[in-house]
Design an enzyme around this catalytic site. Structure first.
Site, PDB file in Angstrom:
ATOM      1  N   GLY A  15       1.208  -0.968   0.018  1.00 45.65           N
ATOM      2  CA  GLY A  15      -0.095   0.193   0.434  1.00 45.65           C
ATOM      3  C   GLY A  15       0.740   1.220   0.425  1.00 45.65           C
ATOM      4  N   ARG A  76       1.089  -6.094  -5.919  1.00 40.97           N
ATOM      5  CA  ARG A  76       1.695  -6.555  -4.936  1.00 40.97           C
ATOM      6  C   ARG A  76       1.340  -7.817  -5.981  1.00 40.97           C
ATOM      7  NH1 ARG A  76      -0.011  -5.345  -0.501  1.00 40.97           N
ATOM      8  NH2 ARG A  76      -2.041  -3.171   0.467  1.00 40.97           N
ATOM      9  N   ASP A 107       5.127  -4.688   6.194  1.00 40.91           N
ATOM     10  CA  ASP A 107       5.648  -6.305   7.030  1.00 40.91           C
ATOM     11  C   ASP A 107       6.542  -7.418   5.112  1.00 40.91           C
ATOM     12  OD1 ASP A 107       3.572  -6.743   6.627  1.00 40.91           O
ATOM     13  OD2 ASP A 107       3.218  -7.371   8.887  1.00 40.91           O
ATOM     14  N   SER A 109       6.707  -6.749   2.493  1.00 37.00           N
ATOM     15  CA  SER A 109       7.564  -6.031   1.603  1.00 37.00           C
ATOM     16  C   SER A 109       8.772  -6.408   1.719  1.00 37.00           C
ATOM     17  CB  SER A 109       7.893  -4.871   0.889  1.00 37.00           C
ATOM     18  OG  SER A 109       6.348  -4.275   0.291  1.00 37.00           O
ATOM     19  N   THR A 130       3.955   2.586   5.260  1.00 41.07           N
ATOM     20  CA  THR A 130       2.666   1.867   5.725  1.00 41.07           C
ATOM     21  C   THR A 130       1.976   3.485   6.970  1.00 41.07           C
ATOM     22  OG1 THR A 130       1.190   0.892   7.122  1.00 41.07           O
ATOM     23  CG2 THR A 130       3.632   0.902   7.168  1.00 41.07           C
ATOM     24  N   ASP A 132      -0.402   2.868   8.533  1.00 40.43           N
ATOM     25  CA  ASP A 132      -0.653   2.357   9.534  1.00 40.43           C
ATOM     26  C   ASP A 132       0.531   2.461  11.371  1.00 40.43           C
ATOM     27  OD1 ASP A 132      -3.084   1.979   9.248  1.00 40.43           O
ATOM     28  OD2 ASP A 132      -2.933  -0.188   8.426  1.00 40.43           O
ATOM     29  N   ASP A 134       2.141  -0.790  12.210  1.00 37.92           N
ATOM     30  CA  ASP A 134       2.642  -1.138  12.248  1.00 37.92           C
ATOM     31  C   ASP A 134       3.927  -1.715  12.851  1.00 37.92           C
ATOM     32  OD1 ASP A 134       2.427  -1.681  10.425  1.00 37.92           O
ATOM     33  OD2 ASP A 134       0.302  -2.749   9.976  1.00 37.92           O
ATOM     34  N   ARG A 176      -6.254  -2.176  11.087  1.00 35.64           N
ATOM     35  CA  ARG A 176      -6.849  -3.426  10.752  1.00 35.64           C
ATOM     36  C   ARG A 176      -6.498  -4.465  11.998  1.00 35.64           C
ATOM     37  NH1 ARG A 176      -4.632  -6.418   5.559  1.00 35.64           N
ATOM     38  NH2 ARG A 176      -3.408  -5.814   6.798  1.00 35.64           N
ATOM     39  N   HIS A 258      -9.767   5.445   2.445  1.00 33.83           N
ATOM     40  CA  HIS A 258      -8.123   5.675   1.274  1.00 33.83           C
ATOM     41  C   HIS A 258      -8.027   7.306   1.349  1.00 33.83           C
ATOM     42  CE1 HIS A 258      -8.633   1.335   0.424  1.00 33.83           C
ATOM     43  NE2 HIS A 258      -7.499   1.322   0.772  1.00 33.83           N
TER      44      HIS A 258
END
Length: 328
Positions: A15, A76, A107, A109, A130, A132, A134, A176, A258
């Site tokens: 993303g 992807r 992660d 990637s 990213t 997020d 995360d 998420r 998005h």
């Protein structure tokens, strides 16, 4: 500084996030500074398999530091998950004379980069991109700060409407598996409640909290919900439950989606991307490989890719307490 590598490549994968272009720019210009040829790989690992490379110099990345998304595009790649796909990618980089790779992504990637290194002993370095936040091994991922500003701006606008019509708004933000965006923006936006995957508030407690807010004199409320929150199946189920169990509340839902990924990167993300790009290239030139560049205690540090992938970020407990106090 050892300078065994003569050609490097950079790609963006997974993303998109604000700051990716600034990181690409930093990688390219650091290569130029050290006299290294730099190639941009278009469409992530898909482009790597297809040999979709373009040589880049300092001038080819002008005017992109302020742009969201990624000029290298992202995709992807199912083919890269196969041995045959990775072998083809290796042949492409080998034929182009590329001797190292900087991967900007998350992660998934990084997992691809680590496997590629294990199979072909090919030097790789990761930059966490990213929204997020995360990824283990960095206090901030590229795009996180920009996403926070985007969300807070949206919450401020929605609150104007909530106040005007005495409404309760559930606002869903990305996250998420982690609630970093929801927790930070909920506090900054003055939310009455913040729902995150790490903390199960429960439907009854949520209703009790909203009742207390109404009793204390609040005529409108904002509840920020991370998309991975486990209280209900989805944010619309939350709305239905509150509709059924809380009288006289006009409940609305806003899913930001998005839009959180787009927009010009913040000053923080532009500087972070620049620092990470320099560190990634110079680490490869020093002979290091299979690391991720991260920000820890305001310093650029390296974390083994395996740790970055498997490690878990933790929610800030102080922010949880601040959130509880501020919602009084």
């Amino acid at each position: 500084m050892p300078n065994r590598i003569k050609k490097l490549a950079v790609l963006t994968s997974g993303g998109d996030s604000p700051g990716m272009n600034a990181a690409v720019r930093a990688v390219v210009r650091t290569c130029a500074y050290h006299g290294i040829e730099c190639y941009g790989v278009y469409r992530g690992y898909e482009g790597m398999i297809d040999g979709d490379f373009q040589i880049m110099d300092a001038r080819s990345v002008k005017g992109i530091i302020n742009k969201g998304g990624t000029i290298l595009k992202s995709a992807r790649s199912k083919r890269f998950r196969t041995k045959e796909g990775r072998e083809k990618a290796f042949q492409q980089v080998k034929e182009a004379g590329i001797e190292g790779l900087v991967v900007i992504g998350g992660d998934g990637s990084f997992t691809g980069a680590m496997i590629f290194n294990q199979e072909f002993d090919f030097p790789v370095m990761g930059i966490p991109g990213t929204i997020d936040n995360d990824i283990f091994g960095t206090s901030h991922t590229l795009g996180f700060d920009t996403a926070l500003n985007t969300v807070v701006d949206a919450i401020d606008k929605i609150r104007d409407t909530a106040s005007s019509h005495n409404r309760l708004f559930f606002i869903e933000v990305m996250g998420r598996d982690v609630g970093h965006i929801a927790l930070n923006t909920g506090i900054a936006g003055g939310a009455e409640e913040i729902l995150i995957p790490e903390e199960d508030l429960g439907l009854d407690r949520l209703v009790d909290s909203l009742n207390r807010s109404r009793t204390s004199g609040k005529t409108s409320s904002i509840v920020v919900v991370a998309e991975g929150d486990k209280i209900g199946k989805n944010i619309f189920e939350l709305k239905e439950y509150v509709d059924q169990n809380l009288e006289d509340y006009d409940v609305r839902v806003s899913v930001l989606g998005h839009m959180q990924r787009g927009g010009a990167p913040s000053c923080f993300d532009r500087v972070l991307a620049s620092r990470m790009g320099v560190k990634a290239v110079e680490s490869l030139l020093e002979g290091k490989t299979t690391y991720m560049v991260g920000l820890l205690n305001n310093k650029m540090e390296l974390t083994p890719l395996d740790n970055a992938i498997k490690g878990k970020t933790k929610i800030n407990l102080e922010l949880l307490r601040v959130s509880d106090i501020m919602s009084t």
